[in-house]
Design a protein around this motif. Sequence first.
Motif: not given
Length: 431
Positions: A232-255
């Motif tokens: 997962p990366d910024a592309v993943t986060f942008a996709y989910l945010a655009a669908r009303g489901a933002p990733v709240t722990d981006e640092a955890g996802a990047l880890a």
Amino acid sequence: MVGQSGGRTLVEKVIAKAAGLPSVRAGDLVTAKVDLAFAHDSSGPRRWRPLLEELGVGLWDPSKVAIVSDHYVPAVDAESAAILKSTRDFARDYGVGAFFDMVGICHLVLPEHGLIRPGAFIAGGDSHTPTAGAFGAYAAGYGATDMAAIAATGETWLAVPETIRVEWTGSFAPGVTAKDVMLFLCRELGMDNAFKAVEFAGPLVEAMPMAERMVLANMAAELGAETGVVAPDAVTFAYLAARGAPVTDEAGALALHSDGDASYAAVHRFDASVLAPQIASPHSPANTRDAAEFGEVRIDQAYIGACVGAKIEDLRMAADVLKGRRVAPGVRLLVAPGSARTAELAAREGVMETLLAAGAVLMPSGCGACAGMGAGILAEGETCISSTNRNFQGRMGHAGANVYLGSPYAVAAAATAGRIVDPRPYLTGAA
């Protein structure tokens, strides 16, 4: 194994989290808690209910279960109508809030609604469940009995799979897509990578939109793998945010990214800049070669559909080829958008107008002919080129039919040419 140090792969990290362990290694046997269990009308309720009733239990957590009707839609006979009714009844009786009825294919509908999350452990009642791995999840398909047990307990056991890392550098030439990557890999890596996960990485993958990453993860199933994953990366986060489901722990996802010193079963490296459009001949995705190598292979039908080949991005590819052109005489071009949202967006953008003006026939959103169901299946002796993921003998109709696989560009180009061709000369702006 390539590398024998202390690092962990993405897959090992996600499974460790699901198992409640500090770390796991490939080969470990663990029990994992499931974050999302899903099934469709063919694999789910009609098979789960008898087992759940025999056990005298309900769903372990209805909020973590999703049901999608996508195989028998719309009903074409009394049997399919009964299956759909039983699916709807199950969702009502068992309190499944995430029930999506006749709005598209499960592997597209669930991401569209933000239900696929980085780091999740996902169990699905379909072989193309690995599609969700494009979001940095561990997503694997299970049979009906295993899925019923998961639905009842929220847990499953597994052996942690080794990971095959596939790195792509370079960039695509016009007319080359992630579908070409996967057909190429089916030939190069074979289709017997059982008990392995495939991680797709490298600059090419990092530059891909989610729609193309989903193609990679989806067709890990054709490689015979347990799952396919993309970090997962910024592309993943942008996709989910655009669908009303933002990733709240981006640092955890990047880890979750694989460590630099992780161990792999194998590492393969390829250069996308030299990849040409690919076509798979009957009756295997591994039976692939460059599209330009085909001679006079005439077609009766061209099919743009399925979870892997009917997203809005895929329909745009087809429209790029077909704008100002017509389907060849004697050829049927069938278009089954992967979801209702896809169909709506295609209509709004003018993509659907382009396809219909070329002579395409619009089909319902669902698995349809890819799964050998409903309209669009083939008769004995017919030849079809399809944007689907499998061309096994008899899958799309009669065992005496021949199915070729290609990208939406290749399918659309064949539809207007009346035969299999290299799609690149048919692209808008091609010389």
